[in-house]
Design an enzyme around this catalytic site. Structure first.
Site, short mmCIF file in Angstrom:
data_model
loop_
_atom_site.label_atom_id
_atom_site.label_comp_id
_atom_site.label_asym_id
_atom_site.label_seq_id
_atom_site.Cartn_x
_atom_site.Cartn_y
_atom_site.Cartn_z
N SER A 300 0.83 -0.96 0.13
CA SER A 300 0.02 -0.03 0.23
C SER A 300 0.74 1.24 -0.06
CB SER A 300 -0.93 0.05 1.08
OG SER A 300 -0.25 0.53 2.47
N ASP A 301 0.43 2.23 -0.52
CA ASP A 301 1.24 3.60 -0.11
C ASP A 301 0.85 3.94 1.16
OD1 ASP A 301 2.63 5.89 -0.56
OD2 ASP A 301 1.59 6.45 -2.30
N TYR A 302 1.42 5.01 1.86
CA TYR A 302 1.80 5.57 2.90
C TYR A 302 0.53 5.89 3.59
CZ TYR A 302 4.40 7.76 6.87
OH TYR A 302 5.27 8.27 7.88
#
Ligand code: BGC
Length: 768
Positions: A300-302
């Site tokens: 996932s992104d942040y």
């Protein structure tokens, strides 16, 4: 390869019985349970199955959890509480934990103090360098040189792996037609072909021939997909693109990266047509995994799993976590939701255990592939850090990469290179002395103190007396009180150099601008300096296309240097004084004014194609419809002439290919490198086609008077498009071939494709 099942069971039992379950901290280095099991089984799939069967649900979720390091003056580290989580098997990887020392310390805890001793992965955004910083990716894309992109990624990887890094969150392969969006600096511009070629090269650079080597990292193609098309150019904003545009424009660079072997993918923060990418089952599990047969790790992104709540498709953490993992997101970066909620989801029957197992197994396979079960400590190495970080070789490469990235936008009356008889130079503009900005955003552990500013680079040249006047307090300032000092300095010098543009943090993540004109009073500064009559050139440092109509009308020479990296100063000086002849070409269109955005070369013709000055044509009342500097534009200190392009046949049948040749001559008196560009156009098809589409480039260095033939081959792949039913096809008919020095300066020939409409399926990437 199959492994006898009975033997597996026997070995497993033997191993299990030799361990005092459940907890046995302090296994000797390199012989944790997981490592011993791997060494005994010596087969990835058998090992992954066996290890998964030994893991508790919490340990499984731990493998899916990624947390960030904390930063202090002594470098990155992990807070004590999180170290405890590692002991408890609740962490699978870290973000931004690097240096041989820091990574070893954490790896020891994971391997020697957790129950199963599964090694950690260390991930870091090594985007355009680790400590030696190369030009920003958009700058490097201007080289149109995939081999250069491969070499800089390779060098960055040598440094990063010495610092213990196994996994980079690069390349960013988000194509973008949106220069207001600050993250264009991190990509390869507006064209699917160039983006794809560079995506491949960068993946090869990061991963080398095999991710198993301790000097390679796993590459991540990000941000899947469409993130580069946010509404109004505002970062993270909604994306709504047609399926055709998605498949023809935004997806090809991802396909290329995965085809080149990219081990990992990161979804974007964006939604597409109402579905946030972190819950996009259709595009992640459906397209990537089923249609493209790719089975790497999706990270996932942040905090993006948590953000599914903000998007408005989840009301609880648990719902967000379930939607993300069910869509195919394996690793939860930072939000902690997988670790905190998915056990409840599984126990309550809301989430199938198999979903968790599949994600865990993809992570374990990645750990196996990078060799962590052979030796968890094989990456970080202090001696290697000393040898490779900021090595002469890497600095030299940074300088070469900077040379090749610079684009000469304008050069009236051969203002550049500066004459040999220039003895005094007035350097003007606050960016000249800014050693941080030249590194650009996403500069990993690059430091201003390692970098050579433009001013310093010019001062280091012997024989030139350099005076420096900033003229403005900073690039955004409209305080012109000190412009007169700049004027005075210019008056007293043989030549003046304006170093202007944007500070490094005016592009990058969350750095969108509504106006991409030159910020602050820099235009006024330029006008005042040029007004002195002293020969003046300008160097631009910036991370996006700018709207430079004013500057173009003011200054006779403009060199686009982007953010050139650690060796910016020497590289800029080399080009300004003519030791190096610029050869870069624009990977993104430069509009005349912000209001022209989106403006890109591969647009459609429309039913009323633009004709300047005619009514009821697709033009503007107040600005020409054309860009200021088109895609592919870039001048040289020499000149090139082109013959008419030739095709190997007037007519080919479907499934054949056609060869195209053009002779290019250096007609000037200096050696120079030209990037020959080949575009195609399908003038009549069942679906409207762009007026031109890049399909090949060739860089060649030519001595004065030398002629070389650039050769290209066009295959069905180059002519294919998504037809009425979204199937990838070629249709018979006449095709245009355009060859030239920029998208706006081409010569055209044609050939005919005969036969019947034929499917041209995409090659399917090989599953890792
Ligand atoms: C960015 C990603 C990056 C991640 C980790 C996010 O804000 O969008 O590109 O990989 O942070 O640093």
């Amino acid at each position: 390869m199959s492994f006898p099942r009975t033997l597996t069971v026997v070995l497993l039992l033997a191993l299990l019985s030799s361990w005092n379950l459940p907890a046995a901290h302090a296994q000797p280095a390199q012989s944790s349970r997981a490592v011993s099991l791997a060494q005994t089984l010596d087969n990835r799939e058998v090992f992954v199955d066996s290890l998964t069967s030994m893991m508790t649900l919490q340990e499984k979720l731990g493998q899916l959890a990624q947390y960030p390091s904390q930063w202090s003056d002594t470098g990155p580290s992990v807070p004590a509480g999180r170290q405890e989580d590692v002991r408890d098997g609740k962490v699978g990887s870290f973000l931004s934990l690097y240096t041989a020392e820091a990574t070893r310390e954490m790896q020891e805890i994971a391997v020697e103090e957790s129950r199963l001793g599964i090694p950690l992965l260390f991930a870091y955004d090594v985007i355009h360098g680790y400590r030696t910083i190369f030009p920003i990716p958009l700058g490097e894309a201007s080289s149109f040189n995939p081999d250069l992109a491969r070499r800089t990624a390779r060098a960055a990887t040598r440094e990063a792996t010495a610092g213990g890094v196994h996994w980079t969150f690069a390349p960013m392969v988000d194509l973008s037609r949106e220069p207001r969006w600050g993250r264009v600096m991190e990509g390869a511009g507006e064209d699917p072909y160039l983006n794809s070629v560079l995506a491949r090269a960068r993946v090869h650079g990061f991963q080398g021939p095999s991710v198993a080597a301790d000097t390679t990292v796993m590459a991540t193609a990000k941000h899947f997909v469409g993130y580069g098309a946010p509404q109004a150019g505002r970062d993270y904003h909604t994306v709504d693109v047609s399926d055709r545009t998605l498949h023809e424009i935004f997806l090809p660079p991802f396909h290329a990266a995965l085809d080149a072997g990219a081990r990992s993918v990161m979804p974007g923060f964006n939604e597409i047509a109402g579905v946030p990418m972190h819950a996009h089952d259709g595009l992640i599990d459906g397209l990537l995994r089923d249609d493209w047969n790719w089975n790497g790790v999706v990270v996932s992104d942040y905090t993006a799993v948590w953000e599914l709540k903000e998007h408005g498709i989840a009301d609880t953490d648990l719902s967000a976590g379930v939607q993300a993992i069910e869509a195919g997101v394996d690793v939860d970066m930072v939000s902690g939701i997988y670790g905190d909620t998915l056990d409840t989801a599984v126990r309550s029957g809301r989430l199938r255990t198999e979903e968790v197992n599949e994600a865990v197994q993809r992570v374990l396979r990645a750990k196996w592939d990078v060799g962590l079960f052979k030796n968890p400590y094989r990456y970080g190495n202090e001696e290697r850090e000393d040898d490779v970080i900021l090595s002469d070789e890497h600095r030299e490469l940074a300088r070469t990469a900077a040379h090749q990235s610079m684009v000469l936008l304008k050069n009236e009356n051969n203002t550049l290179p500066l004459d040999d008889d220039v003895e005094s130079l007035a350097v003007i503009g606050p960016l000249a002395d800014d050693a941080r900005s030249i590194l650009g955003e996403w500069a990993a552990s690059g430091r201003a103190e390692d970098a050579i500013s433009v001013l310093q680079g010019l001062r280091n040249r012997s024989g030139v007396d350099v005076t420096y006047v900033p003229g403005l307090p900073d690039v955004k300032s409209t305080d012109t009180a000190n412009v007169s000092d700049a004027v005075a300095a210019a008056q007293q010098a043989d030549a003046a150099l304006l170093v202007i543009g944007e500070e490094f943090n005016m592009s990058g993540e969350a750095a969108s601008r509504t106006s991409i004109e030159l910020p602050g009073a820099q235009q006024e500064l330029a006008e005042a300096v040029v007004g002195t009559g002293t020969p003046t050139a300008s160097v631009l440092l910036n991370g996006r296309p700018l709207a430079l109509t004013g500057l173009d009308q003011t200054v006779p020479a403009i060199l686009e240097a982007w953010y050139p990296g650690t060796e910016a100063g020497p590289a800029v000086a080399d080009v300004l004084f003519g030791d190096v002849n610029p050869s870069g070409k624009l990977p993104m269109t430069f509009p005349r004014v912000t209001g022209q955005i989106p403006i890109f070369y591969n647009h459609k013709n429309t039913g009323r194609p633009p004709v300047e000055g005619q009514d009821y044509k697709s033009t503007y009342l107040d600005t020409p419809w054309t860009p200021l500097y088109p895609f592919g534009h870039g001048l040289s200190y020499t000149s090139f002439s082109y013959s008419a392009p030739r095709t190997s046949a007037d007519s080919i049948t479907v499934n054949d290919s056609v060869h195209v040749q053009v002779d290019v001559t250096n007609t000037g008196d200096r050696t120079g490198t030209e990037v020959v560009q080949l575009y195609v156009h399908d003038p009549v098809a069942s679906i409207t086609r762009p007026v031109q589409e890049l399909r090949g480039t060739k860089r060649s260095e030519l001595a004065p008077g030398e002629t070389r033939t650039a050769r290209f081959t066009l295959t069905m792949d180059d002519l294919a498009f998504h037809g009425p039913q979204m199937e990838r096809i070629v249709e018979p008919g006449r095709f245009q071939v355009q060859v030239g020095t920029s998208s706006a300066n081409v010569q055209t020939t044609t050939f005919r494709l005969t036969g019947s409409q034929t499917a041209v399926p995409l090659d399917v990437p090989v599953a890792p």
